[in-house]
Scaffold this motif. Structure first.
Motif, PDB file in Angstrom:
ATOM      1  N   MET A  72      13.218  -4.570  14.558  1.00  0.00           N
ATOM      2  CA  MET A  72      13.513  -5.587  15.581  1.00  0.00           C
ATOM      3  C   MET A  72      14.269  -5.000  16.772  1.00  0.00           C
ATOM      4  N   LYS A  73      15.174  -4.076  16.491  1.00  0.00           N
ATOM      5  CA  LYS A  73      15.975  -3.504  17.574  1.00  0.00           C
ATOM      6  C   LYS A  73      15.200  -2.504  18.418  1.00  0.00           C
ATOM      7  N   LYS A  74      14.104  -1.979  17.865  1.00  0.00           N
ATOM      8  CA  LYS A  74      13.339  -0.989  18.609  1.00  0.00           C
ATOM      9  C   LYS A  74      11.854  -1.071  18.245  1.00  0.00           C
ATOM     10  N   PRO A  75      11.178  -2.130  18.703  1.00  0.00           N
ATOM     11  CA  PRO A  75       9.743  -2.235  18.409  1.00  0.00           C
ATOM     12  C   PRO A  75       8.985  -1.087  19.076  1.00  0.00           C
ATOM     13  N   ARG A  76       7.909  -0.625  18.426  1.00  0.00           N
ATOM     14  CA  ARG A  76       7.184   0.542  18.937  1.00  0.00           C
ATOM     15  C   ARG A  76       5.782   0.229  19.438  1.00  0.00           C
ATOM     16  N   VAL A  77       5.138  -0.758  18.827  1.00  0.00           N
ATOM     17  CA  VAL A  77       3.729  -1.024  19.132  1.00  0.00           C
ATOM     18  C   VAL A  77       3.503  -2.525  19.250  1.00  0.00           C
ATOM     19  N   ILE A  78       2.733  -2.921  20.267  1.00  0.00           N
ATOM     20  CA  ILE A  78       2.275  -4.301  20.402  1.00  0.00           C
ATOM     21  C   ILE A  78       0.849  -4.331  19.868  1.00  0.00           C
ATOM     22  N   TRP A  79       0.595  -5.243  18.935  1.00  0.00           N
ATOM     23  CA  TRP A  79      -0.707  -5.265  18.292  1.00  0.00           C
ATOM     24  C   TRP A  79      -1.166  -6.685  18.010  1.00  0.00           C
ATOM     25  N   LEU A  80      -2.462  -6.796  17.685  1.00  0.00           N
ATOM     26  CA  LEU A  80      -3.062  -8.055  17.273  1.00  0.00           C
ATOM     27  C   LEU A  80      -3.639  -7.892  15.878  1.00  0.00           C
ATOM     28  N   GLY A  81      -3.474  -8.919  15.062  1.00  0.00           N
ATOM     29  CA  GLY A  81      -4.102  -8.944  13.757  1.00  0.00           C
ATOM     30  C   GLY A  81      -5.405  -9.721  13.831  1.00  0.00           C
ATOM     31  N   PHE A  82      -5.914 -10.078  12.666  1.00  0.00           N
ATOM     32  CA  PHE A  82      -7.192 -10.784  12.586  1.00  0.00           C
ATOM     33  C   PHE A  82      -7.061 -11.965  11.641  1.00  0.00           C
ATOM     34  N   THR A  83      -7.849 -13.009  11.870  1.00  0.00           N
ATOM     35  CA  THR A  83      -7.793 -14.174  11.000  1.00  0.00           C
ATOM     36  C   THR A  83      -8.329 -13.843   9.611  1.00  0.00           C
ATOM     37  N   ASP A  84      -9.249 -12.882   9.548  1.00  0.00           N
ATOM     38  CA  ASP A  84      -9.784 -12.428   8.264  1.00  0.00           C
ATOM     39  C   ASP A  84     -10.017 -10.924   8.384  1.00  0.00           C
ATOM     40  N   SER A  85      -9.215 -10.155   7.697  1.00  0.00           N
ATOM     41  CA  SER A  85      -9.335  -8.690   7.806  1.00  0.00           C
ATOM     42  C   SER A  85     -10.092  -8.087   6.631  1.00  0.00           C
ATOM     43  N   SER A  86     -10.741  -8.920   5.813  1.00  0.00           N
ATOM     44  CA  SER A  86     -11.420  -8.410   4.619  1.00  0.00           C
ATOM     45  C   SER A  86     -12.515  -7.400   4.950  1.00  0.00           C
ATOM     46  N   ILE A  87     -13.210  -7.574   6.070  1.00  0.00           N
ATOM     47  CA  ILE A  87     -14.256  -6.610   6.450  1.00  0.00           C
ATOM     48  C   ILE A  87     -13.638  -5.232   6.682  1.00  0.00           C
ATOM     49  N   PHE A  88     -12.471  -5.191   7.313  1.00  0.00           N
ATOM     50  CA  PHE A  88     -11.812  -3.906   7.571  1.00  0.00           C
ATOM     51  C   PHE A  88     -11.263  -3.303   6.281  1.00  0.00           C
ATOM     52  N   ASP A  89     -10.758  -4.152   5.392  1.00  0.00           N
ATOM     53  CA  ASP A  89     -10.275  -3.673   4.096  1.00  0.00           C
ATOM     54  C   ASP A  89     -11.419  -3.053   3.298  1.00  0.00           C
ATOM     55  N   SER A  90     -12.582  -3.698   3.319  1.00  0.00           N
ATOM     56  CA  SER A  90     -13.756  -3.167   2.613  1.00  0.00           C
ATOM     57  C   SER A  90     -14.203  -1.844   3.214  1.00  0.00           C
ATOM     58  N   LEU A  91     -14.216  -1.780   4.540  1.00  0.00           N
ATOM     59  CA  LEU A  91     -14.599  -0.531   5.199  1.00  0.00           C
ATOM     60  C   LEU A  91     -13.626   0.595   4.849  1.00  0.00           C
ATOM     61  N   ARG A  92     -12.345   0.270   4.785  1.00  0.00           N
ATOM     62  CA  ARG A  92     -11.355   1.296   4.424  1.00  0.00           C
ATOM     63  C   ARG A  92     -11.643   1.853   3.029  1.00  0.00           C
ATOM     64  N   LYS A  93     -11.971   0.984   2.087  1.00  0.00           N
ATOM     65  CA  LYS A  93     -12.286   1.445   0.728  1.00  0.00           C
ATOM     66  C   LYS A  93     -13.527   2.335   0.724  1.00  0.00           C
ATOM     67  N   GLU A  94     -14.547   1.933   1.465  1.00  0.00           N
ATOM     68  CA  GLU A  94     -15.772   2.739   1.561  1.00  0.00           C
ATOM     69  C   GLU A  94     -15.478   4.112   2.167  1.00  0.00           C
ATOM     70  N   VAL A  95     -14.708   4.115   3.247  1.00  0.00           N
ATOM     71  CA  VAL A  95     -14.369   5.369   3.933  1.00  0.00           C
ATOM     72  C   VAL A  95     -13.527   6.254   3.019  1.00  0.00           C
ATOM     73  N   ASP A  96     -12.522   5.688   2.373  1.00  0.00           N
ATOM     74  CA  ASP A  96     -11.679   6.474   1.467  1.00  0.00           C
ATOM     75  C   ASP A  96     -12.502   7.118   0.358  1.00  0.00           C
ATOM     76  N   SER A  97     -13.439   6.364  -0.205  1.00  0.00           N
ATOM     77  CA  SER A  97     -14.283   6.908  -1.279  1.00  0.00           C
ATOM     78  C   SER A  97     -15.144   8.056  -0.773  1.00  0.00           C
ATOM     79  N   ALA A  98     -15.727   7.894   0.412  1.00  0.00           N
ATOM     80  CA  ALA A  98     -16.556   8.964   0.985  1.00  0.00           C
ATOM     81  C   ALA A  98     -15.714  10.194   1.302  1.00  0.00           C
TER      82      ALA A  98
END
Length: 191
Positions: free
Chosen positions: A87-113
């Motif tokens: 809180m005293k020193k934020p580093r990044v401004i970002w946006l999340g997603f209403t449903d991040s499951s597609i990105f979570d699935s892609l991460r698992k696929e990428v990690d396995s490869a």
């Protein structure tokens, strides 16, 4: 031996409403030291790899083509604006997603490869996000949080998820140059 700085990501092309919200946020935070990401370089990082040898790059490209099960094209909604860092020193401004499951699935696929390429899974927890800017310093921290709170829901719209890209990143004095090394396009529907 020349090493290439690499990462795997989903590219994102913002629409006009998104760009208007971005311009409003930039104007309101104009007195702060923030390096804003150029919209032409927007992406959702699935895995940062860092320095990779040319041989490793070829191995990763092959593993992506042969091992990653690509999903069908789809969209997900943009979430709220927030900050990474204390809180005293934020580093990044970002946006999340209403449903991040597609990105979570892609991460698992990428990690396995990548494991088949001898690249172990990362220890850091994965949180899909779109980086808007990097905070270099704040003169008015309370004002920053007031502005962020007032605009946290301002970004709306859909994020098309239609391909996964293995990028080479060349750091430059102004902006990094991202060059696709491999692209996996997602089909319109599954058969």
């Amino acid at each position: 031996m020349e090493f290439l700085r690499t990462f795997i990501a989903v590219p994102f092309k913002p629409g006009n409403d998104f760009l208007k919200a971005r311009a409003e946020l930039m104007e309101l935070l104009g007195g702060e030291r923030i390096s804003w990401v150029d919209p032409e370089r927007y992406h959702i990082t699935i895995r940062f790899l860092g320095d990779s040898s040319p041989a490793k790059v070829n191995t990763i490209r092959s593993a992506m083509k042969e091992r990653i099960q690509v999903p069908i094209k789809r969209s997900t909604g943009l979430g709220k604006a927030a900050s990474f860092g204390p809180m005293k020193k934020p580093r990044v401004i970002w946006l999340g997603f209403t449903d991040s499951s597609i990105f979570d699935s892609l991460r698992k696929e990428v990690d396995s490869a990548l494991e088949l390429c001898g690249i172990p899974r990362g220890d850091q927890a994965f949180r899909a996000h779109l980086t808007l800017g990097r905070i270099r310093g704040l003169k008015d921290r309370k004002g920053y949080y007031r502005i962020m709170d007032s605009l946290k829901d301002r970004f709306s719209g859909e994020v098309p998820v239609d391909r996964l890209v293995f990028y080479k990143s060349e750091l430059r004095s102004s902006w990094p140059l991202y060059t696709p090394l491999e692209e996996l396009f997602f089909p319109d529907q599954s058969f």
